[in-house]
Every structure is written in structure tokens, then in C-alpha cells.
Design an enzyme around this catalytic site. Structure first.
Site, short mmCIF file in Angstrom:
data_model
loop_
_atom_site.label_atom_id
_atom_site.label_comp_id
_atom_site.label_asym_id
_atom_site.label_seq_id
_atom_site.Cartn_x
_atom_site.Cartn_y
_atom_site.Cartn_z
N CYS A 8 0.98 -0.76 -0.05
CA CYS A 8 0.09 0.29 0.03
C CYS A 8 0.93 0.75 0.37
CB CYS A 8 -0.99 0.19 1.70
SG CYS A 8 -1.99 -0.92 1.61
N GLY A 36 -0.89 1.42 -4.71
CA GLY A 36 -2.62 0.92 -4.60
C GLY A 36 -3.63 1.22 -5.16
N ASN A 114 0.74 0.06 5.70
CA ASN A 114 1.53 -0.66 4.46
C ASN A 114 2.45 -1.69 4.79
OD1 ASN A 114 2.71 -1.12 2.52
ND2 ASN A 114 4.47 -0.56 2.70
N GLY A 115 1.66 -3.06 5.51
CA GLY A 115 1.72 -4.45 5.87
C GLY A 115 1.14 -5.30 5.76
N TYR A 258 9.61 -4.74 -8.14
CA TYR A 258 8.17 -4.87 -8.30
C TYR A 258 7.90 -3.63 -7.88
CZ TYR A 258 3.70 -7.09 -9.32
OH TYR A 258 2.10 -6.87 -10.36
#
Length: 383
Positions: A8, A36, A114-115, A258
């Protein structure tokens, strides 16, 4: 799921009282949109206003779909946090959109995350037994509820965060907005990225350095693994002793190959260079006798360039990507997934006809995309 989806984007701003930060956060989230595309949200607070004032707007969709001038006009404040989301835990619904924000006995709290917290279920179970109420299903709400519970009996939000972090197992980058402060924390291993930038009248915290330039901020540094950073009227504060595991760091390799944008730098490593270097290393380990080298758009292209440069082969863009098809165009059946690949990527005529092709991809989950691209390319090769 056709693709890896573990990221995210989080963004936070602290500016001097009297300034407005919502537009800054909006521009920051636009720069993090690649992290996101399911939902977006912003929460802001005016540090010169009543203690506990907070404005929030979030919804499903892209940043440009969730926010317009009217929506941004309702978000008045000089500090704030924003989020763009891919669902890693919890349903893909507006109730799980972030920021997670609420009022409690110490005022207001807004959190973006995020995570993944691997022990979120156990932490949530304990909180439920103690009377906590949950409205969403994401582990982000678990983190926010845990911090709020601890804050009720501690002297500051910093103390609450220091006490909460050791109870959370996983990789995370978190930004918290209290009525007067912004607090950022990165997991002790440094799995998830987080950095700090400086404005003329404040500071910015972001998942990636690429978003700093969007608001005119100067990159200062990455937040260290396990570091807790506080931004307030007293300036920038740092706690590196409470939660840091200096013996072991483990940055997420998928950020480099990525997730991240090409113009970002994470922990001193440029994303473009890391992907190019990966392609060169692959060529050294597995050279191929071929006519051209190509990559799967977009993140596979730089590795393909590196592979081609190492072997002195031509790099050719073979696939055209339809940018109006979402990055996570997910369908439940295999036939629908195959159809989605054909709509998303097409072979440029004449690029592979009669040629031996090296095709570089950066990530394979189901194998649906790569197998379809190989089939499409072979059809063009034989034309």
C-alpha cells in the site's frame, strides 16, 4: 490472484499552523498510486484549532476518483495522513479503506499502514476480550485500536507507540496522526519502506522518495528499521533504541524488482539501478543465444534492458500495455483471467516475427500472464 499484492502507499505531512496540507497529501498519493488502486483516503487536523478536531474523506477507487476540489475543500488542517490501498488482509470494501480514524478518550487518532501483521488475529482476540469493538476486518484497525488502548494509560502517543510496536509481528510502515503530532514507525527488520522529506515549513513522510518531489520536499533520509519518528511543533524527534534489531535487517526484495516506482531510492539503492543490475546478473548466470530481448511491462522492462546490455543484444519493446485496464484485473475463473491478459497486453506487429526471443518477467504467481504472453509471441513469431 494473478499478481503479487503486498503493498500500500502511506503519506503524511506536518506543516506550520495556518498552512493547509490536504492538497499536498493528494499530490503525494497520486505519486504513490502504483502502490494501491482499490481505495484512497485522507485525514487532516488543524493543530491551532480545538484539540481533537479532524476531517476525513475516503472511498473506493483511484485517488483522482475519490477526491475532487469539493472533497479537498472540506479537509482543512496543517497536518494529515493519506493512504492508497491494495487489500492484503480484510475485504476490499470501503469499511477497510484507510485512514483508520476515530475519537477516543485522549482525542482523535488517524492511522495509515502498509504491510501485514502476522499475529493480528491474536492481538485482536485479546482486545475483544477486553471490550474493544471493531468495525472493519483489516489488521490496520487492530494496530490503531491497540495504540489507542495503550495511550489511555500512558503520558504521550509516543509512549503508546513504543509499547505497542513490540506486540506486533510482521512487516509494516505506519504513520499516525494525533491532534498535534505525526508519528511514523518502521518495522524492526525494515521490510517495508518509509522515508522523510523536508519542506520549507515542515516535513513529509512517504512510502517512496518519488512522492516527495510531487510536493516540493527535499529527501532527507530513510527511516531506519525499528525507528520511531515524531514530528511536532518542537521539530523532528527520533527514537532508535526501543524497537530496533540492529543484528538483522531484511528489506523486501519485491520492492526493488516489482512494487516501487523506477525513480525511487530505497535504503540507498536506486530502483532503476537495482532492476538493471538484476537483469545483468541474470544474463551472466544464464546467457541465451537469441536475436532480441524484451520484458513484460512495466516492471520487467528494466531488467530486460540490463540483460540485453550485458550480452550486447538488442532490447525491443514487444508488448503494448493498455493502461486503461487496471493493474489488478482479477477474474475468478481461469478463462476470464486469460481473457484479461489479452485485453491488457498485445504484441506489437513485426517485433518478433522470425526471431529468437528472450522474455524477461519479474514475478510469476499463477503463471497465467507469462504463459499467455509466450503463446501470443509464438503466434507472431510464426507469422
Amino acid at each position: 490472484m494473478d499478481e503479487v499484492r503486498e503493498e500500500c502507499g502511506v503519506f503524511g505531512v506536518w506543516r506550520e499552523p495556518g498552512a493547509e496540507c490536504a492538497t499536498d497529501i493528494y499530490h503525494g498519493l497520486l505519486s504513490l498510486q502504483h502502490r494501491g488502486q482499490e481505495s484512497a483516503g485522507i485525514a487532516v487536523c488543524d493543530t491551532a484549532g480545538e484539540r481533537g478536531n479532524m476531517s476525513l474523506h475516503k472511498d473506493m477507487g483511484l485517488v483522482s476518483e475519490v477526491f475532487d476540489e469539493d472533497a479537498l475543500g472540506t479537509l482543512n488542517g496543517n497536518i494529515g495522513v493519506g493512504h492508497v490501498r491494495y487489500s492484503t488482509t480484510g475485504d476490499s470494501t470501503v469499511r477497510n479503506a484507510q485512514p483508520i480514524a476515530f475519537q477516543y478518550m485522549k482525542g482523535t487518532l488517524a492511522l495509515v499502514h502498509n504491510g501485514n501483521i502476522v499475529n493480528a488475529g491474536a492481538v485482536k482476540h485479546d482486545l475483544l476480550k477486553e471490550g474493544s469493538v471493531f468495525h472493519a476486518t483489516s489488521d490496520s484497525e487492530v494496530i490503531a485500536t491497540l495504540i489507542a488502548k495503550i495511550r489511555a494509560r500512558t503520558g504521550s502517543i509516543e509512549e503508546a507507540v513504543r509499547e505497542a510496536v513490540p506486540l506486533l509481528n510482521g512487516g509494516y510502515a505506519i504513520i499516525i496522526m494525533s491532534p498535534r503530532k505525526i508519528i511514523a514507525v518502521r518495522d524492526p527488520l525494515g521490510l517495508k519502506p518509509l522515508c522523510i522529506g523536508q519542506l520549507d515549513d515542515g516535513y513529509v513522510i512517504s512510502s517512496e522518495s518519488c512522492a516527495l518531489s510531487a510536493v516540493g520536499a527535499r529527501f532527507m533520509r530513510d527511516i531506519a528499521p525499528g525507528e520511531i519518528v515524531t514530528v511536532s511543533r518542537h521539530g523532528l524527534g527520533s527514537d532508535t533504541g526501543s524497537c530496533t534489531d540492529t543484528a538483522r535487517h531484511a528489506h523486501c526484495i519485491f520492492e526493488y524488482i516489482y512494487f516501487a516506482r523506477l525513480d525511487s531510492v530505497m535504503d540507498g539503492v536506486g530502483i532503476y539501478e537495482s532492476r538493471h543490475r538484476g537483469g545483468r546478473a541474470l544474463a551472466a548466470a544464464h546467457p541465451a543465444d537469441a536475436d532480441i530481448v524484451t520484458g513484460v511491462p512495466e516492471s520487467g522492462l528494466t531488467a530486460a534492458e540490463g540483460y540485453a546490455s550485458r550480452l550486447g543484444l538488442p532490447f525491443v519493446r514487444v508488448f503494448h500495455k493498455n493502461s486503461y485496464i487496471g493493474r489488478t484485473f482479477i477474474k475468478p475463473t481461469d478463462s476470464e483471467r486469460r481473457s484479461a491478459v489479452s485485453m491488457k497486453l498485445g504484441v506489437i506487429p513485426g517485433t518478433v516475427t522470425g526471431k529468437r526471443v528472450v522474455l524477461i518477467d519479474d514475478s510469476i504467481v499463477r503463471g497465467t500472464t507469462i504463459s499467455n504472453l509466450i503463446t501470443m509471441s509464438k503466434f507472431r513469431i510464426k507469422e
